[in-house]
Design an enzyme around this catalytic site. Structure first.
Site, PDB file in Angstrom:
ATOM      1  N   LYS A  23      -3.367 -15.009  11.111  1.00  0.00           N
ATOM      2  CA  LYS A  23      -2.503 -13.931  11.884  1.00  0.00           C
ATOM      3  C   LYS A  23      -1.819 -14.347  13.180  1.00  0.00           C
ATOM      4  CE  LYS A  23      -3.804  -9.698   9.596  1.00  0.00           C
ATOM      5  NZ  LYS A  23      -5.098  -9.184   8.993  1.00  0.00           N
ATOM      6  N   TYR A  35     -13.373  -6.046   6.209  1.00  0.00           N
ATOM      7  CA  TYR A  35     -12.163  -6.466   5.449  1.00  0.00           C
ATOM      8  C   TYR A  35     -11.700  -7.903   5.484  1.00  0.00           C
ATOM      9  CZ  TYR A  35      -7.204  -6.768   3.844  1.00  0.00           C
ATOM     10  OH  TYR A  35      -6.052  -7.029   3.520  1.00  0.00           O
ATOM     11  N   TYR A  89       0.690  -1.337   0.034  1.00  0.00           N
ATOM     12  CA  TYR A  89      -0.020   0.012  -0.090  1.00  0.00           C
ATOM     13  C   TYR A  89       0.932   1.167  -0.004  1.00  0.00           C
ATOM     14  CZ  TYR A  89      -3.367  -3.489   1.782  1.00  0.00           C
ATOM     15  OH  TYR A  89      -3.823  -4.653   2.024  1.00  0.00           O
ATOM     16  N   ASP A 119     -15.176 -14.484  10.025  1.00  0.00           N
ATOM     17  CA  ASP A 119     -13.694 -14.399   9.796  1.00  0.00           C
ATOM     18  C   ASP A 119     -13.002 -13.806  11.025  1.00  0.00           C
ATOM     19  OD1 ASP A 119     -11.094 -13.240   9.111  1.00  0.00           O
ATOM     20  OD2 ASP A 119     -11.875 -11.996   7.430  1.00  0.00           O
TER      21      ASP A 119
HETATM   22  C1  LIG Z   1      -5.347  -9.745   7.538  1.00  0.00           C
HETATM   23  C2  LIG Z   1      -7.008 -10.026   7.471  1.00  0.00           C
HETATM   24  C3  LIG Z   1      -7.123 -11.027   6.503  1.00  0.00           C
HETATM   25  C4  LIG Z   1      -6.139 -11.345   5.309  1.00  0.00           C
HETATM   26  O1  LIG Z   1      -5.203 -12.087   5.952  1.00  0.00           O
HETATM   27  P1  LIG Z   1      -3.576 -12.098   5.109  1.00  0.00           P
HETATM   28  O2  LIG Z   1      -2.933 -13.182   5.942  1.00  0.00           O
HETATM   29  O3  LIG Z   1      -2.989 -10.754   5.018  1.00  0.00           O
HETATM   30  O4  LIG Z   1      -4.091 -12.617   3.687  1.00  0.00           O
HETATM   31  C5  LIG Z   1      -8.446 -11.570   6.258  1.00  0.00           C
HETATM   32  N1  LIG Z   1      -9.630 -11.050   7.187  1.00  0.00           N
HETATM   33  C6  LIG Z   1      -9.271 -10.057   8.266  1.00  0.00           C
HETATM   34  C7  LIG Z   1     -10.389 -10.032   9.121  1.00  0.00           C
HETATM   35  C8  LIG Z   1      -7.915 -10.074   8.296  1.00  0.00           C
HETATM   36  O5  LIG Z   1      -7.542  -9.063   9.334  1.00  0.00           O
END
Ligand SMILES: *Cc1c(COP(=O)(O)O)cnc(C)c1O
Length: 431
Positions: free
Chosen positions: A277, A147, A19, A248
């Protein structure tokens, strides 16, 4: 400290960073080591980390237990394909994870990043609906302000208007969005908040395969906390209409907002959970799709009888071993106490910033503190100021936020908050 000296010229000319402009990139400071909650720069400056390297480094950096797990696995094998083979690291991690996620989730599909977990989850629900003979159920709904990652289908479920992917909108598959929930985490629940989603589900009940949401905290799309009752309603209504619910938890998982997983606030069990993460404690790229026995059964009984996905580095042994060690370390630690301690301190140090003219809103939940300003932060200038105060915080538009490693000390956390206070009180640092 001289900012220019921290920049590597080869990096600046040849390496692209996320970015940022290839021509006028934001400075990328050279880090030579990281230990505990500190990043050490090439001139020896130590910065207190307020980001956990984008939610990942739950235990900080250079963690002896994680180093040892990685070294032990490395001495046995770094990698083998997961097609037709398995290994103890994946089995052990699987067992650990099943003890952590909601009880209804029994099947785990490992991938190498959060975005790919979202891709695989979306494929999974579409295949599920097809297998059920519901081929008309092929659409996906979400909520605005979300996101879910940067790959194609993940982008399609990110906020369609203000999100970072609006450029690609004409090329993305069409998704259906309800407005972002307005009722915040601590507000009294307002029934009306769910009405637009209720209406969307009812109207598109014959064509929706699934709804995907970030539970309770919308992260990179705006850092907003919403009411858990919204999730409870969503879970109930999805069940009523035969629409699958994907949560997610990539940002929220592993204790970040005060529960092991955010959907515990609502007491729900989704059909599919994406994790990533914090899964590896910030050591290696690993993510997973965790799903129910029911979805696995349906996928397995109808052609092609398999989820048609299989990343090369699926369930990489090094990543699995370090992730298992990270999860075990988390579970053995007083993480709830640590997170609630961080929460209390963030509240006491950030809430008073509400009275600063530049500040629009301050919110805190678990180990996440957010100061929203009226005008966007001037990234370059703000970063320079933050670094000169010995902290690593990366602003995002009108948001200054921290999600530090759980092992941060009170003194370090105080320094992070004081740095935020200095930035928001300087009008020069805002566009
Ligand atoms: C960071 C993130 C993603 C994407 O994960 P990457 O490992 O960067 O591909 C998807 N969903 C959420 C909620 C995130 O915070």
């Amino acid at each position: 400290m001289q900012f220019d000296k921290l920049i590597d010229n080869f990096d600046k000319e040849h390496l692209l960073h996320p970015y940022t402009s290839p021509l006028m990139p934001l400075p990328a400071l050279k880090v030579t080591s990281a230990t505990g909650c500190c990043l050490v720069l090439s001139d020896g400056t130590a910065l207190i980390d307020g980001t956990s390297s984008w939610w990942c480094a739950l235990h900080g950096y250079n963690v002896p237990e994680l180093n040892a797990a990685l070294a032990a696995q490395l001495s046995r094998m770094a990698h083998v394909m997961f097609g037709g083979l398995t290994h103890e690291a994946a089995v052990a991690l699987g067992k650990t994870l099943l003890g952590m996620v909601p009880k209804g989730l029994q099947r785990i599909f490992f991938v190498d990043s959060g975005s790919v977990a979202v891709e695989a989850a979306l494929k999974m629900v579409l295949q599920y609906q097809l297998a059920q003979g519901s081929s008309e159920k092929c659409e996906i709904a979400s909520i605005a302000g979300g996101y879910h990652g940067d790959t194609w289908n993940a982008m399609s479920v990110c906020d369609p208007v203000a999100g970072m992917h609006r450029l690609f909108k004409p090329l993305l598959p069409i998704r259906y969005f309800a407005p972002a929930p307005r009722c915040s985490f601590d507000d009294p629940w307002d029934e009306q908040d769910f009405a637009p989603m209720q209406e969307l589900l009812q109207r598109r009940r014959h064509s929706l395969a699934a709804v995907i949401v970030e539970p309770v905290l919308q992260g990179a799309g705006g850092m907003r906390f919403y009411h858990p009752q919204y999730l409870r309603c969503l879970s109930e209504q999805c069940r009523t209409y035969g629409i699958k619910l994907i949560v997610d938890e990539i940002a929220t998982g592993f204790g970040r907002i005060g529960r092991l997983f955010a959907c515990e606030y609502a007491g729900i069990c989704p059909d599919i959970m994406c994790i990533g993460k914090g899964l590896s404690g910030g050591y290696l790229p690993l993510a997973a799709v965790v799903t129910s026995e029911e979805i696995a059964q349906v996928l397995g009984h109808y052609a092609p009888q398999a989820l048609m996905h299989g990343p090369t580095f699926m369930a990489n042994p090094l990543a699995c071993a370090v992730s298992n060690a990270s999860c075990r370390l988390l579970l053995a630690s007083p993480w709830q106490e640590r997170v609630s301690h961080i929460e209390a301190q963030l509240k006491s140090l950030l809430y008073p910033l509400c009275s600063v003219p530049q500040v629009a809103h301050v919110r805190v939940l678990g180990a996440v503190g957010v100061v929203e300003t009226y005008r966007p932060v001037k990234m370059r200038e703000a970063m320079e100021r933050l670094v000169s105060m010995g902290v690593w915080i990366r602003p995002l538009g009108r948001l200054l936020y921290v999600m530090p490693p759980f092992v941060i000390s009170s003194a370090q956390l105080q320094q992070l908050c004081e740095a935020i206070a200095v930035v928001v009180q300087d009008p020069e640092l805002f566009a």
